[in-house]
Enzyme design. Structure first.
Site, PDB file in Angstrom:
ATOM      1  N   GLY A  19       0.850  -1.202   0.000  1.00  0.00           N
ATOM      2  CA  GLY A  19       0.000   0.000   0.000  1.00  0.00           C
ATOM      3  C   GLY A  19       0.875   1.237   0.000  1.00  0.00           C
ATOM      4  O   GLY A  19       0.578   2.228   0.662  1.00  0.00           O
ATOM      5  N   GLY A  20       1.937   1.174  -0.780  1.00  0.00           N
ATOM      6  CA  GLY A  20       2.988   2.202  -0.721  1.00  0.00           C
ATOM      7  C   GLY A  20       2.726   3.428  -1.566  1.00  0.00           C
ATOM      8  O   GLY A  20       3.614   4.263  -1.739  1.00  0.00           O
ATOM      9  N   ASP A  30       0.304  -1.977  -4.516  1.00  0.00           N
ATOM     10  CA  ASP A  30      -0.850  -1.103  -4.245  1.00  0.00           C
ATOM     11  C   ASP A  30      -1.979  -1.494  -5.194  1.00  0.00           C
ATOM     12  O   ASP A  30      -1.878  -2.473  -5.953  1.00  0.00           O
ATOM     13  CB  ASP A  30      -0.471   0.386  -4.406  1.00  0.00           C
ATOM     14  CG  ASP A  30      -1.307   1.303  -3.508  1.00  0.00           C
ATOM     15  OD1 ASP A  30      -2.546   1.342  -3.684  1.00  0.00           O
ATOM     16  OD2 ASP A  30      -0.747   1.958  -2.619  1.00  0.00           O
ATOM     17  N   ASP A  38      -3.704  -6.788  -3.508  1.00  0.00           N
ATOM     18  CA  ASP A  38      -4.803  -6.424  -2.614  1.00  0.00           C
ATOM     19  C   ASP A  38      -4.507  -7.004  -1.234  1.00  0.00           C
ATOM     20  O   ASP A  38      -4.329  -8.217  -1.091  1.00  0.00           O
ATOM     21  CB  ASP A  38      -6.115  -7.002  -3.186  1.00  0.00           C
ATOM     22  CG  ASP A  38      -7.311  -6.718  -2.291  1.00  0.00           C
ATOM     23  OD1 ASP A  38      -7.139  -6.083  -1.229  1.00  0.00           O
ATOM     24  OD2 ASP A  38      -8.425  -7.130  -2.673  1.00  0.00           O
ATOM     25  N   ARG A  89       2.699   1.567   5.894  1.00  0.00           N
ATOM     26  CA  ARG A  89       2.560   2.872   6.554  1.00  0.00           C
ATOM     27  C   ARG A  89       1.162   3.427   6.290  1.00  0.00           C
ATOM     28  O   ARG A  89       0.716   3.512   5.139  1.00  0.00           O
ATOM     29  CB  ARG A  89       3.615   3.858   6.040  1.00  0.00           C
ATOM     30  CG  ARG A  89       3.551   5.191   6.793  1.00  0.00           C
ATOM     31  CD  ARG A  89       4.677   6.126   6.448  1.00  0.00           C
ATOM     32  NE  ARG A  89       4.522   6.736   5.140  1.00  0.00           N
ATOM     33  CZ  ARG A  89       5.293   7.695   4.670  1.00  0.00           C
ATOM     34  NH1 ARG A  89       6.307   8.145   5.411  1.00  0.00           N
ATOM     35  NH2 ARG A  89       5.109   8.191   3.462  1.00  0.00           N
ATOM     36  N   HIS A 120      -4.699   2.413   9.949  1.00  0.00           N
ATOM     37  CA  HIS A 120      -5.551   3.429  10.605  1.00  0.00           C
ATOM     38  C   HIS A 120      -6.817   3.705   9.804  1.00  0.00           C
ATOM     39  O   HIS A 120      -7.721   4.364  10.292  1.00  0.00           O
ATOM     40  CB  HIS A 120      -4.754   4.720  10.919  1.00  0.00           C
ATOM     41  CG  HIS A 120      -4.422   5.557   9.728  1.00  0.00           C
ATOM     42  ND1 HIS A 120      -3.796   6.778   9.849  1.00  0.00           N
ATOM     43  CD2 HIS A 120      -4.609   5.366   8.398  1.00  0.00           C
ATOM     44  CE1 HIS A 120      -3.627   7.296   8.637  1.00  0.00           C
ATOM     45  NE2 HIS A 120      -4.102   6.456   7.755  1.00  0.00           N
TER      46      HIS A 120
HETATM   47  C1  SAM Z   1      -3.134   6.446   3.378  1.00  0.00           C
HETATM   48  S1  SAM Z   1      -2.402   5.817   1.933  1.00  0.00           S
HETATM   49  C2  SAM Z   1      -0.763   5.432   2.494  1.00  0.00           C
HETATM   50  C3  SAM Z   1       0.220   5.399   1.374  1.00  0.00           C
HETATM   51  C4  SAM Z   1       1.681   5.108   1.776  1.00  0.00           C
HETATM   52  N1  SAM Z   1       1.808   3.876   2.508  1.00  0.00           N
HETATM   53  C5  SAM Z   1       2.265   6.250   2.573  1.00  0.00           C
HETATM   54  O1  SAM Z   1       2.362   6.149   3.782  1.00  0.00           O
HETATM   55  O2  SAM Z   1       2.599   7.278   1.947  1.00  0.00           O
HETATM   56  C6  SAM Z   1      -3.141   4.234   1.797  1.00  0.00           C
HETATM   57  C7  SAM Z   1      -2.680   3.456   0.601  1.00  0.00           C
HETATM   58  O3  SAM Z   1      -3.272   2.152   0.668  1.00  0.00           O
HETATM   59  C8  SAM Z   1      -3.662   1.779  -0.634  1.00  0.00           C
HETATM   60  N2  SAM Z   1      -4.713   0.762  -0.511  1.00  0.00           N
HETATM   61  C9  SAM Z   1      -5.988   0.931  -0.123  1.00  0.00           C
HETATM   62  N3  SAM Z   1      -6.650  -0.239  -0.137  1.00  0.00           N
HETATM   63  C10 SAM Z   1      -5.765  -1.175  -0.556  1.00  0.00           C
HETATM   64  C11 SAM Z   1      -5.860  -2.579  -0.786  1.00  0.00           C
HETATM   65  N4  SAM Z   1      -7.000  -3.233  -0.574  1.00  0.00           N
HETATM   66  N5  SAM Z   1      -4.764  -3.227  -1.196  1.00  0.00           N
HETATM   67  C12 SAM Z   1      -3.604  -2.548  -1.415  1.00  0.00           C
HETATM   68  N6  SAM Z   1      -3.444  -1.226  -1.218  1.00  0.00           N
HETATM   69  C13 SAM Z   1      -4.521  -0.538  -0.795  1.00  0.00           C
HETATM   70  C14 SAM Z   1      -4.149   3.083  -1.232  1.00  0.00           C
HETATM   71  O4  SAM Z   1      -4.226   3.030  -2.645  1.00  0.00           O
HETATM   72  C15 SAM Z   1      -3.111   4.058  -0.722  1.00  0.00           C
HETATM   73  O5  SAM Z   1      -2.004   4.152  -1.579  1.00  0.00           O
END
Ligand code: SAM
Length: 401
Positions: free
Chosen positions: A240-241, A265, A289, A305, A309
């Site tokens: 989820g980067g 992501d 996912d 990261r 939350h």
């Molecule tokens: C709040 S952002 C945090 C991004 C990054 N980790 C950072 O700290 O800058 C949440 C991230 O989770 C990804 N995300 C949301 N649902 C997801 C899923 N089911 N699987 C993978 N990634 C996901 C979003 O696309 C987004 O990039």
């Protein structure tokens, strides 16, 4: 020590003398701790001493602050004032921005009264430290995000909480924000369909981190987790980067460390990340996912990261169990999130808790709450490294045993 009126008079004079030349104070205060004590003490003193009508004005007119900051940004008034280090009259600013002179005088009066600009004569203004921050393009993007997205949800919060009978809304859909924008989509799905907002979200996430410490500052990844790595070792999986800011930082901090760095992501984000990430950065990006078993096996670290939350407990446990599917005894999960203290939380960390509640039905957690989540997923919390006191940002290190 008991203070009498003479002491308070003397203190007030000292404060007024600082405020006559605040830039000198900025120059002369060499110690960040002293600056913080003055800022925090000043804010707390102001609230502690205020009269009822002052409390009402502070709270009741707080809705003006964000939209009027955005007006100053989007009209170009703030950037016109900061273009040169001198004072301007309103006619000059009107000529540079195209804002109607009558409106401009009213706006400048408000900005002066709320310390956003400094007034040096009847019709003469100059930028100050606040104007300079707000005229920065990046800060302006962040203001657009809060104004156009999160503020909509915040204004809807009272009705939304009342209609949900004041339950703790962790995981509740629609959120205060989705109901304010009249969508039944999850916020991430809504963002995927609204590229303008996705771009603001990513800018905001990047900008709000700028200048803040990173976990890399508090922990030597190479020494802790990368012993004997080779070019085929999977060192760091940035789950989820987003567009990979932490993956890039990893490569910058450890340019000679052999091993692979992977970014995972959602599809639309990976597509963007691939377009943005320089191939020379040596970062692989793939769609993944978090609610499916982790396909990358045996990485040294699965790094997440600000993912949990946004999720209710049961979803966090599901994602942690899925992450565990990739782990060996040598692997760790690194959760980079706020860890709230049991008492005296900072304004920043508690504001974040409200923001994730409003937008995604999320929650910031205490160490005890994190430990319980990890235990439910069959993982052990090994260590919590707090690396930013203001935000309570911490790295939670967890392993299989
Ligand atoms: C709040 S952002 C945090 C991004 C990054 N980790 C950072 O700290 O800058 C949440 C991230 O989770 C990804 N995300 C949301 N649902 C997801 C899923 N089911 N699987 C993978 N990634 C996901 C979003 O696309 C987004 O990039």
């Amino acid at each position: 020590m008991s203070l009498d009126n003479t002491h308070y008079e003397a203190l007030a004079e000292q404060i007024e003398s600082i405020l006559r030349h605040p830039e000198r104070a900025i120059e002369h205060i060499r110690d960040e701790r002293t600056r913080r004590r003055l800022v925090e003490g000043g804010c707390k003193l102001s609230a502690a001493l205020e009269q009822p009508k002052e409390t009402f004005r502070r709270v009741g007119y707080s809705h003006l602050q964000l939209p009027l900051a955005l007006v100053g940004v989007e009209s170009g008034v703030f950037s016109a004032l900061t273009a040169e280090p001198r004072a301007f009259n309103s006619a000059e600013i009107a000529a540079r921005t195209g804002v109607d002179p009558g409106l401009l005088r009213r706006l400048l009066r408000y900005y002066q009264a709320t310390d956003v600009v400094s007034q040096v004569g009847d019709d003469t203004y100059r930028s100050n430290n606040v104007t300079r921050v707000l005229s920065n393009d990046d800060q302006a993007k962040s203001l657009r995000w809060t104004s156009k997205i999160t503020a909509q949800g915040a204004l809807n919060l009272p009705d939304w909480l009342r209609s949900n009978r004041y339950r703790d809304p962790v995981g509740l859909m629609p959120t205060a924000w989705t109901s304010a924008v009249h969508t039944d989509k999850h916020p991430f799905a809504w963002l995927a369909e609204n590229p303008w907002a996705l771009e603001l979200a990513q800018d905001h996430m990047r900008i709000q981190r700028e200048g803040r410490p990173l976990f890399f500052d508090a922990l030597n990844f190479e020494q802790r987790f990368a012993q004997d790595s080779t070019s085929s070792t999977i060192l760091f999986v940035d789950v989820g980067g987003s567009t990979g800011s932490q993956s890039l930082t990893f490569r910058q901090r450890y340019p000679n460390l052999p091993g692979r760095v992977l970014l995972q992501d959602r599809p639309e984000v990976v597509q963007q990340a691939k377009a943005e990430l320089m191939s020379s950065a040596n970062i692989e990006a793939e769609v993944y996912d978090i609610f499916t078993p982790q396909p990358v096996k045996g990485a040294r670290a699965y790094y997440l990261r600000n993912i949990f939350h946004g999720l209710e407990d049961s979803k966090c446990v599901e994602a942690l169990v899925n992450a565990k599917a990739g782990m060996t005894d040598q692997s760790v999960i690194l959760i980079d999130e706020i860890v709230l203290p049991e008492s005296n939380a900072t304004p920043h960390s508690s504001q974040h808790d409200m923001e994730v509640m409003i937008c995604v039905g999320g929650i910031e957690r205490t160490a005890a709450q994190w430990e319980s989540l990890l235990k439910d997923a069959g993982l052990k919390m090994r260590e919590v490294v707090k690396y930013d006191k203001d935000y309570e940002d911490s790295l939670i290190i967890a392993g299989i045993n």
